[in-house]
Scaffold this active site. Structure first.
Site, short mmCIF file in Angstrom:
data_model
loop_
_atom_site.label_atom_id
_atom_site.label_comp_id
_atom_site.label_asym_id
_atom_site.label_seq_id
_atom_site.Cartn_x
_atom_site.Cartn_y
_atom_site.Cartn_z
N ASP A 96 19.63 -25.71 -4.19
CA ASP A 96 19.59 -24.24 -4.35
C ASP A 96 18.95 -23.91 -5.47
O ASP A 96 18.84 -24.18 -6.57
CB ASP A 96 21.31 -23.92 -4.50
CG ASP A 96 21.74 -22.63 -4.04
OD1 ASP A 96 20.93 -21.65 -4.18
OD2 ASP A 96 22.90 -22.89 -3.28
N ASP A 195 18.49 -18.32 -3.83
CA ASP A 195 19.47 -17.35 -4.20
C ASP A 195 19.04 -16.07 -4.25
O ASP A 195 18.17 -15.83 -5.03
CB ASP A 195 20.34 -18.10 -5.22
CG ASP A 195 21.45 -17.47 -5.50
OD1 ASP A 195 22.56 -17.31 -4.87
OD2 ASP A 195 21.63 -16.60 -6.65
N GLU A 248 18.02 -16.32 0.64
CA GLU A 248 19.32 -15.36 0.82
C GLU A 248 18.89 -14.33 0.26
O GLU A 248 18.24 -14.09 -0.79
CB GLU A 248 20.23 -15.97 -0.07
CG GLU A 248 21.49 -15.28 0.16
CD GLU A 248 22.70 -15.14 -0.98
OE1 GLU A 248 23.69 -14.87 -0.90
OE2 GLU A 248 22.14 -15.06 -1.99
N HIS A 317 29.42 -20.51 1.41
CA HIS A 317 30.57 -20.51 0.24
C HIS A 317 31.14 -19.17 -0.18
O HIS A 317 31.80 -19.02 -1.18
CB HIS A 317 29.95 -21.31 -0.88
CG HIS A 317 28.79 -20.84 -1.49
ND1 HIS A 317 27.71 -20.46 -0.82
CD2 HIS A 317 28.35 -20.41 -2.58
CE1 HIS A 317 26.66 -19.97 -1.46
NE2 HIS A 317 27.35 -19.56 -2.55
N ASP A 318 30.46 -18.16 0.18
CA ASP A 318 30.68 -16.97 -0.15
C ASP A 318 31.40 -16.10 0.90
O ASP A 318 31.79 -14.96 0.69
CB ASP A 318 29.37 -15.95 -0.38
CG ASP A 318 28.67 -16.33 -1.60
OD1 ASP A 318 29.25 -16.99 -2.38
OD2 ASP A 318 27.50 -16.20 -1.55
O1 ISL Z 1 29.85 -12.65 -1.93
C1 ISL Z 1 28.86 -12.11 -1.45
C2 ISL Z 1 28.57 -11.38 0.12
O2 ISL Z 1 29.90 -11.51 0.60
C3 ISL Z 1 27.67 -11.31 -2.32
O3 ISL Z 1 28.07 -10.33 -3.10
C4 ISL Z 1 27.08 -12.38 -3.02
O4 ISL Z 1 27.41 -12.09 -4.28
C5 ISL Z 1 25.63 -12.17 -2.86
O5 ISL Z 1 25.43 -12.67 -1.47
C6 ISL Z 1 24.67 -13.16 -3.71
O6 ISL Z 1 25.15 -14.37 -3.48
C7 ISL Z 1 24.46 -15.65 -3.94
O7 ISL Z 1 24.40 -15.34 -5.48
C8 ISL Z 1 25.57 -15.02 -6.39
C9 ISL Z 1 26.55 -16.12 -5.92
O8 ISL Z 1 27.72 -15.82 -6.73
C10 ISL Z 1 26.79 -16.46 -4.81
O9 ISL Z 1 27.42 -17.63 -4.56
C11 ISL Z 1 25.41 -16.71 -4.19
O10 ISL Z 1 25.46 -17.32 -2.73
C12 ISL Z 1 24.85 -14.93 -7.67
O11 ISL Z 1 24.02 -16.10 -8.18
#
Ligand code: ISL
Ligand code: CA
Length: 554
Positions: A96, A195, A248, A317-318
């Site tokens: 990541d 990310d 992402e 994971h989100d």
């Molecule tokens: O969770 C989300 C979508 O449902 C978003 O608000 C998310 O924070 C966004 O997609 C970005 O995600 C990534 O960056 C974030 C981190 O908290 C997430 O886990 C990661 O996947 C900040 O680094």
């Protein structure tokens, strides 16, 4: 086809995967101990969510050292063993890459607090006359400017306040990023999941208009400067290695995806979009919305036909667990989990499976905020209180949208704590581990996991599924029907997103290559596959799908 188009990627959220030493936190030795399971499943690439040192404000997505390993997860030696043990099993690893922001405990940021430091310009500092420099809002439901007494200025953080945004107007920052990427690529990793990679470049700091509950995004989402950064990283770093990137990207359209992923532009190889994740809720989560299978089908079809190569996923994971949001995790838990697997592996693109998805893990059964660990959930819970939502509504929102839904430990067996740890888990294990666990599903050839295994194999052996084009045939509130076509070969996929029997269409003919309801004995599978390949004996489709049944027709 490139090897990364022909791969199935499995995402590991290390904290919740497998604990090896009883401290209640998953770790690298835990992953190593499960490599045989992953090889058996048939996946060929692992994406590790962050394993770097981090104060854990956002569990690893706030990094304080990009070239180290968090002691909770082990050591760099463990990482090297993981890479070599994975390689023995023909499994590659991608890392990541979280470069929009660092932790506020990263040495760069600590230095940066001093206005005279050479690190000052690594971050985005602005003056404000007793108020924030502009009206932007952040992703986690809090203001995105934090005042720092020491230096008398505000710093920007699009995510939590412990995640200050890096300043990509400063060429030194990109130089640091290149070093970090080379460090991992030289170690033998096969690429990166990048990310929030489309927000790196901020083109202006003017007040923004409100869009989707966020203000300011017109100045940082998918800006021209971001494309320049990605092209530079490709030219100067990635091109020197046999690797791939998946970005992402938030708030993107198929048009943006084309700009980021067209091979001739040399930026990303593929990206995660979010539109299909909004078919039951909004990206900014407190929006109320009921899941619609038709909306899901239409969105998927749009991306499938307008984007050359997608990164396909139903979970990460989100996100809440797919069987709980798009399926029926009660009466038709097994059927709907299999339907979602069939969908994932018959779409055009590289499939991504999130840990636990292959056994149909469900949303968290938490009972109060005490059970919740995620910073985003906590912030939104507090914010919605300020906004006047009732406590019942706020709790419902948590249950439906909390990122912790996906972060409960993987359920390995029916042993205490689901076999995840011998100690006390950092986050509660879902109580349904006795019913839903890896061990029992490995033994059972008709389990959800066995079905994943079968789909992965089928996709591998089937050129139409890998390379064929996508055509939507039908989308209703319960049915999705589409075709994959390659030359003269074509497959029809029909899915019933409802708990009722559904008549598909009398015009739909063909023999059933595979149904989620099938119960075929182990060694018969091979024989049956052969028979079907030669179009010898195979059941012809009746035209009716049972509750949550999905079929592939030839
Ligand atoms: O969770 C989300 C979508 O449902 C978003 O608000 C998310 O924070 C966004 O997609 C970005 O995600 C990534 O960056 C974030 C981190 O908290 C997430 O886990 C990661 O996947 C900040 O680094
Ligand atoms: Ca541990």
């Amino acid at each position: 086809m490139q090897w990364w188009q022909d791969s199935v990627v499995y995402q590991i959220y290390p904290r919740s995967f497998q604990d090896s030493n009883g401290d209640g936190i998953g770790d690298i030795q835990g992953i190593i101990s499960r490599l045989d399971d992953l090889q058996d499943l048939g996946v060929s690439v692992l994406w590790l969510s962050p394993v770097y040192p981090s104060p854990n404000a956002d569990y690893g997505y706030d990094i304080s050292n990009y070239v180290g390993i968090h002691p909770d997860f082990g050591t760099m030696d463990d990482m090297d063993v993981l890479l070599s043990e994975a390689k023995k099993r023909n499994i590659k690893i991608i890392m990541d890459l979280v470069i929009n922001h660092t932790s506020d405990e990263h040495p760069w940021f600590k230095e940066s607090k001093n206005p005279k430091s050479p690190y000052r310009d690594y971050y985005i500092w602005k003056q404000g006359k007793n108020k924030a420099p502009n009206n932007w809002t952040g992703f986690f439901g809090e203001p995105c400017w934090e005042f720092d007494r020491e230096s008398g200025e505000y710093y920007l953080h699009l995510f939590a306040k412990n995640q200050p945004d890096l300043n990509y107007q400063n060429p030194k920052v990109l130089a640091e990023v290149k070093k970090i990427m080379r460090f991992w690529l030289d170690k033998g990793v096969a690429g990166f999941r990048c990310d929030v990679i489309n927000v790196l470049h901020k083109s202006s700091f003017k007040d923004g208009k409100r869009r989707f509950f966020l203000k300011g995004m017109e100045y940082y989402i998918s800006q021209e400067g971001c494309h320049d950064i990605l092209q530079e990283l490709r030219r100067e770093v990635l091109d020197g290695y046999d690797c791939f990137t998946v970005g992402e990207t938030v708030f993107v359209s198929p048009k943006d995806a084309h700009l980021f992923c067209a091979p001739e532009r040399k930026e990303l190889n593929m990206l995660f979009s979010f539109e299909h994740m909004e078919t039951d809720q909004f990206l900014v989560k407190w929006f109320k919305r009921k899941f619609s299978a038709k909306r899901l089908a239409m969105v998927l079809a749009k991306w499938q036909t307008e984007v050359a190569w997608n990164a396909n996923y139903l979970e990460n994971h989100d996100q809440p667990r797919s069987v709980s949001r798009f399926g029926n995790d009660q009466l038709y838990w097994e059927e709907s989990a299999k339907l979602l697997a069939l969908l994932l592996f018959t779409l055009r693109g590289t499939p991504f499976v999130y840990q636990g998805q292959e056994i149909g893990m469900t949303n968290f059964d938490f009972s109060s905020m005490e059970d919740i660990r995620d910073v985003e959930s906590k912030n939104i819970y507090a914010l919605t209180k300020k906004m006047g939502f009732s406590s019942k509504a706020r709790w419902r929102m948590m249950q439906k949208t909390s990122r912790d839904n996906a972060r409960t430990p993987v359920q390995w067996s029916n042993a205490r704590q689901g076999g995840f740890t011998t100690g006390e888990s950092w986050i509660r294990v879902n109580a349904n581990y006795a019913k839903i666990n890896m061990h029992s599903q490995k033994e059972d050839e008709f389990s959800v996991r066995s079905f994943y295994k079968r789909m992965i194999k089928l996709r591998k052996q089937n050129a139409v599924l890998k390379e064929g084009s996508f055509e939507l045939v039908k989308a209703t509130n319960s049915l999705m029907v589409f075709k994959r076509v390659l030359g003269k070969d074509s497959l029809t996929i029909a899915l019933n997103f409802s708990s009722k029997k559904r008549r598909v269409d009398t015009a739909l003919q063909g023999s059933v290559l595979l149904s989620t309801y099938e119960r075929v004995q182990g060694d018969q599978v091979q024989a049956q596959a052969q028979a079907q390949a030669q179009a010898v004996k195979a059941d012809s489709f009746s035209g009716t799908l049972r509750p949550w049944e999905a079929v592939i027709l030839r």
